[in-house]
Design a protein around this motif. Structure first.
Motif, PDB file in Angstrom:
ATOM      1  N   VAL A 182      38.655  44.450  25.858  1.00  0.00           N
ATOM      2  CA  VAL A 182      37.432  44.702  26.596  1.00  0.00           C
ATOM      3  C   VAL A 182      37.789  44.848  28.072  1.00  0.00           C
ATOM      4  O   VAL A 182      38.347  43.933  28.666  1.00  0.00           O
ATOM      5  N   PRO A 183      37.527  46.004  28.680  1.00  0.00           N
ATOM      6  CA  PRO A 183      37.870  46.193  30.094  1.00  0.00           C
ATOM      7  C   PRO A 183      37.205  45.139  30.973  1.00  0.00           C
ATOM      8  O   PRO A 183      36.046  44.763  30.755  1.00  0.00           O
ATOM      9  N   GLU A 184      37.930  44.675  31.988  1.00  0.00           N
ATOM     10  CA  GLU A 184      37.373  43.699  32.908  1.00  0.00           C
ATOM     11  C   GLU A 184      36.267  44.332  33.756  1.00  0.00           C
ATOM     12  O   GLU A 184      36.352  45.480  34.142  1.00  0.00           O
ATOM     13  N   ARG A 185      35.243  43.528  34.039  1.00  0.00           N
ATOM     14  CA  ARG A 185      34.168  43.978  34.919  1.00  0.00           C
ATOM     15  C   ARG A 185      34.679  43.991  36.340  1.00  0.00           C
ATOM     16  O   ARG A 185      35.285  43.035  36.812  1.00  0.00           O
ATOM     17  N   LEU A 186      34.449  45.075  37.064  1.00  0.00           N
ATOM     18  CA  LEU A 186      34.882  45.179  38.445  1.00  0.00           C
ATOM     19  C   LEU A 186      33.870  44.528  39.377  1.00  0.00           C
ATOM     20  O   LEU A 186      32.675  44.483  39.088  1.00  0.00           O
ATOM     21  N   GLU A 187      34.355  44.026  40.503  1.00  0.00           N
ATOM     22  CA  GLU A 187      33.464  43.512  41.525  1.00  0.00           C
ATOM     23  C   GLU A 187      32.691  44.673  42.149  1.00  0.00           C
ATOM     24  O   GLU A 187      33.190  45.792  42.236  1.00  0.00           O
ATOM     25  N   HIS A 188      31.488  44.381  42.606  1.00  0.00           N
ATOM     26  CA  HIS A 188      30.691  45.404  43.280  1.00  0.00           C
ATOM     27  C   HIS A 188      31.482  45.970  44.448  1.00  0.00           C
ATOM     28  O   HIS A 188      32.086  45.232  45.226  1.00  0.00           O
ATOM     29  N   GLY A 189      31.463  47.282  44.566  1.00  0.00           N
ATOM     30  CA  GLY A 189      32.151  47.940  45.660  1.00  0.00           C
ATOM     31  C   GLY A 189      33.583  48.340  45.359  1.00  0.00           C
ATOM     32  O   GLY A 189      34.176  49.117  46.112  1.00  0.00           O
ATOM     33  N   LYS A 190      34.150  47.858  44.251  1.00  0.00           N
ATOM     34  CA  LYS A 190      35.511  48.216  43.875  1.00  0.00           C
ATOM     35  C   LYS A 190      35.540  49.601  43.237  1.00  0.00           C
ATOM     36  O   LYS A 190      34.601  49.998  42.547  1.00  0.00           O
ATOM     37  N   GLU A 191      36.625  50.312  43.456  1.00  0.00           N
ATOM     38  CA  GLU A 191      36.754  51.652  42.882  1.00  0.00           C
ATOM     39  C   GLU A 191      36.799  51.594  41.361  1.00  0.00           C
ATOM     40  O   GLU A 191      37.605  50.870  40.779  1.00  0.00           O
ATOM     41  N   LEU A 200      36.513  62.562  45.416  1.00  0.00           N
ATOM     42  CA  LEU A 200      35.288  61.792  45.221  1.00  0.00           C
ATOM     43  C   LEU A 200      35.646  60.437  44.636  1.00  0.00           C
ATOM     44  O   LEU A 200      36.533  60.328  43.785  1.00  0.00           O
ATOM     45  N   GLN A 201      34.956  59.407  45.096  1.00  0.00           N
ATOM     46  CA  GLN A 201      35.166  58.052  44.587  1.00  0.00           C
ATOM     47  C   GLN A 201      33.850  57.490  44.075  1.00  0.00           C
ATOM     48  O   GLN A 201      32.806  57.661  44.704  1.00  0.00           O
ATOM     49  N   LEU A 202      33.915  56.848  42.915  1.00  0.00           N
ATOM     50  CA  LEU A 202      32.752  56.173  42.332  1.00  0.00           C
ATOM     51  C   LEU A 202      33.075  54.687  42.265  1.00  0.00           C
ATOM     52  O   LEU A 202      34.131  54.303  41.766  1.00  0.00           O
ATOM     53  N   ARG A 203      32.157  53.863  42.764  1.00  0.00           N
ATOM     54  CA  ARG A 203      32.401  52.431  42.872  1.00  0.00           C
ATOM     55  C   ARG A 203      31.497  51.640  41.932  1.00  0.00           C
ATOM     56  O   ARG A 203      30.390  52.053  41.614  1.00  0.00           O
ATOM     57  N   GLN A 219      19.304  49.615  37.286  1.00  0.00           N
ATOM     58  CA  GLN A 219      19.536  48.312  36.660  1.00  0.00           C
ATOM     59  C   GLN A 219      20.991  48.159  36.240  1.00  0.00           C
ATOM     60  O   GLN A 219      21.596  47.094  36.411  1.00  0.00           O
ATOM     61  N   GLY A 220      21.558  49.247  35.693  1.00  0.00           N
ATOM     62  CA  GLY A 220      22.959  49.201  35.305  1.00  0.00           C
ATOM     63  C   GLY A 220      23.858  48.967  36.498  1.00  0.00           C
ATOM     64  O   GLY A 220      24.805  48.169  36.438  1.00  0.00           O
ATOM     65  N   ALA A 221      23.576  49.655  37.607  1.00  0.00           N
ATOM     66  CA  ALA A 221      24.376  49.468  38.817  1.00  0.00           C
ATOM     67  C   ALA A 221      24.238  48.042  39.344  1.00  0.00           C
ATOM     68  O   ALA A 221      25.223  47.432  39.779  1.00  0.00           O
ATOM     69  N   ALA A 222      23.033  47.496  39.300  1.00  0.00           N
ATOM     70  CA  ALA A 222      22.821  46.123  39.761  1.00  0.00           C
ATOM     71  C   ALA A 222      23.635  45.131  38.941  1.00  0.00           C
ATOM     72  O   ALA A 222      24.063  44.086  39.438  1.00  0.00           O
ATOM     73  N   ALA A 223      23.866  45.479  37.663  1.00  0.00           N
ATOM     74  CA  ALA A 223      24.657  44.619  36.781  1.00  0.00           C
ATOM     75  C   ALA A 223      26.163  44.859  36.942  1.00  0.00           C
ATOM     76  O   ALA A 223      26.963  44.179  36.294  1.00  0.00           O
ATOM     77  N   GLY A 224      26.547  45.844  37.768  1.00  0.00           N
ATOM     78  CA  GLY A 224      27.963  46.092  38.024  1.00  0.00           C
ATOM     79  C   GLY A 224      28.501  47.407  37.525  1.00  0.00           C
ATOM     80  O   GLY A 224      29.679  47.710  37.729  1.00  0.00           O
ATOM     81  N   ASP A 225      27.664  48.214  36.859  1.00  0.00           N
ATOM     82  CA  ASP A 225      28.132  49.517  36.385  1.00  0.00           C
ATOM     83  C   ASP A 225      28.345  50.474  37.551  1.00  0.00           C
ATOM     84  O   ASP A 225      27.688  50.370  38.596  1.00  0.00           O
ATOM     85  N   ALA A 226      29.238  51.421  37.356  1.00  0.00           N
ATOM     86  CA  ALA A 226      29.414  52.540  38.280  1.00  0.00           C
ATOM     87  C   ALA A 226      28.715  53.729  37.641  1.00  0.00           C
ATOM     88  O   ALA A 226      29.125  54.189  36.573  1.00  0.00           O
TER      89      ALA A 226
END
Length: 271
Positions: free
Chosen positions: A9-18, A40-43, A196-203
């Motif tokens: 299971v991929p690790e969840r990235l911290e907000h703002g991380k690439e 382009l970068q998506l965080r 909502q997905g972004a608030a939970a940490g999704d890019a």
């Protein structure tokens, strides 16, 4: 639950991380340049809206970011590795893609289509049932669960397809014009789900034609014109009268929303 090989299971990235990055991406189709040296970068934790006029390269760029189109030069990285370094299953556990058009040749029910999103994770009937129920409730498609997908209206199909993407449970979500076939209520609902997905940490990257939706829901906006990213920043920084009038070749007016302060974009009209 069926036991089998342990799934990474991929690790969840911290907000703002690439989460995903494109560098120097160029694509030619039919001998014509479609993307030109795009970076382009998506965080994690953000909604990035990709906007621009027809033919600017938005859908092609999304396909490159998804790994569905191989660029002629440049590349895309996820988790510090190029997309080509991930297997198909590994990639499907990291990014989910909603294409602009959904076609099925066989009479699958909506429930079956949504459950397809669970395929990368292997059989786990209890977990699959739970996730499918959750995403169908979120997208207001529960009432369609037993219906033939092809019997639905365009808007209903779009919501069911989004439920399939959400069922995939990935940290990167790429949506190509998810509001195109939807009425106002459901378009707002889809973008609220993206937030909502972004608030939970999704890019989350979403291709949009409606600049009003982009201004209201995106944390960042990237503007494409003639295959190039000509602006990338917060909505108030990017959605300016000068830039948009030039890119869209039509004069526009931009003013702050009286309640939210976010930009409101309108075509200019005399009088």
């Amino acid at each position: 639950m069926r036991m089998g090989k342990r799934i990474e299971v991929p690790e969840r990235l911290e907000h703002g991380k690439e989460a995903l990055r494109a560098d120097g991406v160029s694509v030619r189709l039919g001998g014509q340049p479609v993307l030109r040296d795009v970076a382009l970068q998506l965080r994690a934790g953000e909604v990035l809206a990709l906007v621009g006029p027809n033919g600017s390269g938005k859908s092609t760029l999304l396909s490159v970011l998804a790994g569905d189109v191989t660029p002629d030069s440049g590349g895309v990285w996820i988790g510090g590795r190029t997309i080509a370094d991930w297997s198909t299953v590994e990639l499907a556990r990291r990014r989910a893609v909603l294409p602009q058009r959904i076609t099925l040749s066989f009479p699958f029910t909506v429930g079956e289509v949504v459950r397809m999103g669970r395929t990368p994770w292997g059989p786990d009937d209890d977990e699959d049932d739970k996730v499918v129920d959750e995403v169908m409730a979120l997208t207001e498609t529960t009432a369609f669960v037993e219906r033939d997908f092809n019997s639905l209206s365009g808007g209903e199909q779009a919501r069911a397809a989004l439920a399939r993407v959400l069922a995939q449970r990935t940290g990167i979500v790429l949506l190509d014009e998810p509001t195109a076939a939807l009425d106002l209520k459901h378009a707002e609902s889809v973008l609220a789900i993206a937030n909502q997905g972004a608030a939970a940490g999704d890019a989350v990257l979403v291709v949009l034609h409606d600049l009003g939706f982009a201004a209201a829901h995106a944390d960042r906006i990237a503007v494409l014109s003639d295959g190039r990213v000509v602006a990338d920043g917060q909505p108030a920084e990017v959605l300016t009268e000068g830039l948009l009038s030039e890119v869209y070749q039509h004069r526009v007016e931009v003013f702050g929303h009286p309640r939210t302060g976010r930009p409101v974009v309108m075509p200019y009209r005399e009088g």
